[in-house]
Write an enzyme that holds these catalytic residues in place. Structure first.
Site, short mmCIF file in Angstrom:
data_model
loop_
_atom_site.label_atom_id
_atom_site.label_comp_id
_atom_site.label_asym_id
_atom_site.label_seq_id
_atom_site.Cartn_x
_atom_site.Cartn_y
_atom_site.Cartn_z
NE ARG A 42 -4.32 2.27 11.14
CZ ARG A 42 -3.40 1.67 10.40
NH1 ARG A 42 -3.67 0.53 9.83
NH2 ARG A 42 -2.21 2.21 10.24
CE LYS A 68 -2.70 -0.08 3.49
NZ LYS A 68 -2.31 1.01 4.42
NE ARG A 92 9.14 -6.08 11.59
CZ ARG A 92 8.14 -5.23 11.42
NH1 ARG A 92 8.25 -4.00 11.81
NH2 ARG A 92 7.02 -5.62 10.85
NE ARG A 152 7.75 -7.33 4.96
CZ ARG A 152 6.91 -6.41 5.39
NH1 ARG A 152 6.85 -6.12 6.67
NH2 ARG A 152 6.12 -5.80 4.55
NE ARG A 211 1.70 -7.49 10.87
CZ ARG A 211 2.80 -7.43 10.12
NH1 ARG A 211 3.74 -8.32 10.26
NH2 ARG A 211 2.93 -6.48 9.21
#
Ligand SMILES: [Zn+2]
Length: 213
Positions: free
Chosen positions: A88, A13, A160, A127, A171
């Site tokens: 949001r 995004k 992370r 990641r 998430r």
């Protein structure tokens, strides 16, 4: 042209919002960047937000809404903007609408970048980041020459906490729960457009530009 860009974490995004704003000659307003900027400048708003975050609390809606309202009234936003990271929730969407109404303005388009859960898990769960220089790597798209070691500085690569597969699934679930009502809200208003976010960055960019044209 006033645009809202929606999409799950991992949909690209931020990148797309930036590129859209450049192509359309309008400003990119990222709520995350805006918040960091307020904190860096030590504004009253930034300091208040900081004190919430220090306590591990969510920054209240009124603060975020106030910050966005102020930003969209600056002269450089007169031509239009791409909102990224805001709204949001339906409450935030309604507050934005009220703020715009006062100036006789509306949102022209809400573009939702959709990416399947499997693809998001692949993107986010792969990641890795260098502990020393923060350079990002990816198990599929940008593999380091030597496993677990940064190409540039030789630093150790780590994942992370947010990027381990279980956390990624969580998430995505939380995001879906939060945004389903928002998507319904804009669908009912009639200005939502869906864009397939699974192609290459360039392809998604083209789809977005034709969707909002
Ligand atoms: Zn490094």
């Amino acid at each position: 042209m006033r645009i809202i860009l929606l999409g799950p974490p991992g949909a690209g995004k931020g990148t797309q919002a930036k590129s859209m704003s450049e192509s359309l000659g309008i400003v990119h307003i990222s709520s995350g960047d805006l918040l960091r900027d307020h904190q860096a400048r030590g504004t009253e708003l930034g300091n208040t937000a900081h004190s919430y975050m220090q306590q591990g609390l969510l920054v209240p809606d009124e603060l975020i809404i106030g910050m966005i309202e102020e930003r969209i009234q600056l002269p450089d936003a007169k031509n239009g903007y791409v909102l990224d990271g805001f709204p949001r929730t339906v409450e935030q969407a309604k507050a934005l609408e009220e703020a715009l109404e006062k100036q006789g303005e509306t949102i022209d388009r809400v573009a939702n970048i959709s990416v399947s859960e499997e693809e998001l898990i692949l993107r986010l769960g792969g990641r890795w980041i260098c502990r020393q220089c923060q350079k990002p790597y990816h198990e599929v798209n940008s593999v380091p020459r030597k496993h677990g070691v940064c190409d540039d500085c030789g630093g150790e690569l780590y994942q992370r906490e947010d990027d381990v597969p279980e956390a990624v699934s969580h998430r995505i679930k939380v995001f879906a729960e939060q945004t389903t009502p928002l998507i319904r809200y804009y669908t009912e208003k009639g200005n939502l457009v869906e864009v397939d976010g699974e192609g290459r960055i360039e392809e998604v960019r083209e789809s977005l530009l034709s969707a909002v044209a």
